[in-house]
Scaffold this motif. Structure first.
Motif, PDB file in Angstrom:
ATOM      1  N   ALA A  36      31.151  35.282  81.420  1.00 37.86           N
ATOM      2  CA  ALA A  36      30.893  36.007  82.675  1.00 37.86           C
ATOM      3  C   ALA A  36      30.335  37.378  82.321  1.00 37.86           C
ATOM      4  CB  ALA A  36      32.175  36.158  83.488  1.00 37.86           C
ATOM      5  N   ALA A  37      29.618  37.969  83.274  1.00 39.75           N
ATOM      6  CA  ALA A  37      29.085  39.313  83.044  1.00 39.75           C
ATOM      7  C   ALA A  37      28.726  39.974  84.368  1.00 39.75           C
ATOM      8  CB  ALA A  37      27.852  39.267  82.147  1.00 39.75           C
ATOM      9  N   LEU A  60      32.525  39.057  79.551  1.00 34.02           N
ATOM     10  CA  LEU A  60      33.605  38.186  79.090  1.00 34.02           C
ATOM     11  C   LEU A  60      32.978  37.220  78.099  1.00 34.02           C
ATOM     12  CD1 LEU A  60      36.575  37.278  79.308  1.00 34.02           C
ATOM     13  CD2 LEU A  60      35.840  35.689  81.108  1.00 34.02           C
ATOM     14  N   ALA A  61      33.390  37.312  76.844  1.00 33.69           N
ATOM     15  CA  ALA A  61      32.803  36.493  75.788  1.00 33.69           C
ATOM     16  C   ALA A  61      33.106  35.012  75.998  1.00 33.69           C
ATOM     17  CB  ALA A  61      33.342  36.943  74.428  1.00 33.69           C
ATOM     18  N   ALA A  62      32.227  34.162  75.501  1.00 31.41           N
ATOM     19  CA  ALA A  62      32.399  32.715  75.635  1.00 31.41           C
ATOM     20  C   ALA A  62      33.731  32.266  75.047  1.00 31.41           C
ATOM     21  CB  ALA A  62      31.240  31.990  74.950  1.00 31.41           C
ATOM     22  N   LYS A  63      34.136  32.869  73.936  1.00 27.19           N
ATOM     23  CA  LYS A  63      35.392  32.469  73.289  1.00 27.19           C
ATOM     24  C   LYS A  63      36.620  32.813  74.145  1.00 27.19           C
ATOM     25  CE  LYS A  63      35.847  36.645  70.443  1.00 27.19           C
ATOM     26  NZ  LYS A  63      37.021  37.209  71.026  1.00 27.19           N
ATOM     27  N   ASP A  64      36.446  33.721  75.111  1.00 27.66           N
ATOM     28  CA  ASP A  64      37.550  34.143  75.972  1.00 27.66           C
ATOM     29  C   ASP A  64      37.445  33.577  77.381  1.00 27.66           C
ATOM     30  OD1 ASP A  64      38.692  35.737  73.944  1.00 27.66           O
ATOM     31  OD2 ASP A  64      37.284  37.352  74.400  1.00 27.66           O
ATOM     32  N   LYS A  65      36.695  32.494  77.555  1.00 25.84           N
ATOM     33  CA  LYS A  65      36.405  31.961  78.897  1.00 25.84           C
ATOM     34  C   LYS A  65      37.652  31.606  79.702  1.00 25.84           C
ATOM     35  CE  LYS A  65      35.812  27.228  77.425  1.00 25.84           C
ATOM     36  NZ  LYS A  65      34.994  26.532  76.493  1.00 25.84           N
ATOM     37  N   ASP A  66      38.782  31.401  79.036  1.00 26.08           N
ATOM     38  CA  ASP A  66      40.025  31.068  79.735  1.00 26.08           C
ATOM     39  C   ASP A  66      40.821  32.290  80.190  1.00 26.08           C
ATOM     40  OD1 ASP A  66      39.479  28.389  79.292  1.00 26.08           O
ATOM     41  OD2 ASP A  66      40.743  28.268  77.511  1.00 26.08           O
ATOM     42  N   VAL A  96      36.136  38.901  86.838  1.00 28.88           N
ATOM     43  CA  VAL A  96      36.090  37.549  87.405  1.00 28.88           C
ATOM     44  C   VAL A  96      34.819  37.466  88.240  1.00 28.88           C
ATOM     45  CG1 VAL A  96      37.200  35.891  88.947  1.00 28.88           C
ATOM     46  CG2 VAL A  96      38.597  37.326  87.480  1.00 28.88           C
ATOM     47  N   THR A  97      34.053  36.403  88.035  1.00 32.17           N
ATOM     48  CA  THR A  97      32.836  36.203  88.817  1.00 32.17           C
ATOM     49  C   THR A  97      32.840  34.805  89.404  1.00 32.17           C
ATOM     50  OG1 THR A  97      31.538  35.384  86.946  1.00 32.17           O
ATOM     51  CG2 THR A  97      31.524  37.762  87.321  1.00 32.17           C
ATOM     52  N   PRO A 176      37.160  26.279  82.567  1.00 34.18           N
ATOM     53  CA  PRO A 176      37.506  24.850  82.532  1.00 34.18           C
ATOM     54  C   PRO A 176      38.689  24.589  83.455  1.00 34.18           C
ATOM     55  CG  PRO A 176      38.241  25.948  80.528  1.00 34.18           C
ATOM     56  CD  PRO A 176      37.479  26.965  81.338  1.00 34.18           C
ATOM     57  N   LEU A 177      38.527  23.635  84.341  1.00 34.34           N
ATOM     58  CA  LEU A 177      39.601  23.318  85.293  1.00 34.34           C
ATOM     59  C   LEU A 177      40.211  21.968  85.002  1.00 34.34           C
ATOM     60  CD1 LEU A 177      37.859  24.568  88.531  1.00 34.34           C
ATOM     61  CD2 LEU A 177      39.518  25.781  87.153  1.00 34.34           C
TER      62      LEU A 177
END
Length: 177
Positions: A36-37, A60-66, A96-97, A176-177
């Motif tokens: 997210a950005a 928000l880095a890809a590795k921190d997507k959760d 949060v986006t 991811p849901l």
């Protein structure tokens, strides 16, 4: 050239070609997009002529997507009417986006507003191209609000961006849901 020399030269050429191709493939590989950005700068419209600017560099880095609480970056704003006004800069603590809407919060790290350093604030942006909108957590208070404001809390994006200044970009979060 004898047969053995030809084999060595051909083998070396093949290895160099394979190495170059692998190197090109690795550098051409697509980077994983950040989770997210919220980026960009815009001025708000006020009929009285207030000079109000907001700038965002939140990621928000890809590795921190959760975990949107692992967002990083800064945002800042200033609000002046004539010689009166102030500015502040905050360190991002949540992002949060969803679609073209972003909510970012952070703690004020630098400001000329007395008593505001250390206060958490939240801002909402609606990325509508040249008609972006913005809202902020202190919309209904006389100052920047309570020091115990929760992370990623703000108001609806009720403010209009001044024509020709909006360049906010929101990268939608797809957890991811």
């Amino acid at each position: 050239m004898n047969r053995r020399t030809k084999i060595v030269v051909l083998g070396s050429a093949l290895l160099l070609t394979a190495g170059a191709a692998a190197s090109a493939t690795a550098s051409d590989a697509p980077r994983q997009r950040e989770a997210a950005a919220l980026t960009g700068t815009a001025e708000l419209y006020r009929s009285a002529g207030d000079d109000i600017t907001f700038t965002f560099d939140a990621h928000l880095a890809a590795k921190d997507k959760d975990d949107p609480l692992k967002a990083t970056g800064t945002f800042e704003w200033s609000h002046y009417l004539g010689d009166n006004g102030g500015w502040a800069k905050a360190k991002v603590d949540c992002l949060v986006t969803g679609g073209k809407v972003a909510v970012v919060s952070g703690v004020v790290t630098d400001t000329n507003l007395p008593g505001s350093k250390g206060t958490r604030v939240g801002i909402t942006v609606h990325d509508l191209g040249r008609h972006d909108r913005l809202g902020y957590s202190w919309a209904t208070t006389e100052d920047l609000g309570p020091k115990d404001l929760p992370k990623c809390v703000s108001s609806a994006p009720f403010e209009k961006v001044k024509k020709g200044t909006g360049d906010f970009t929101v990268v939608p979060w797809n957890p991811p849901l």
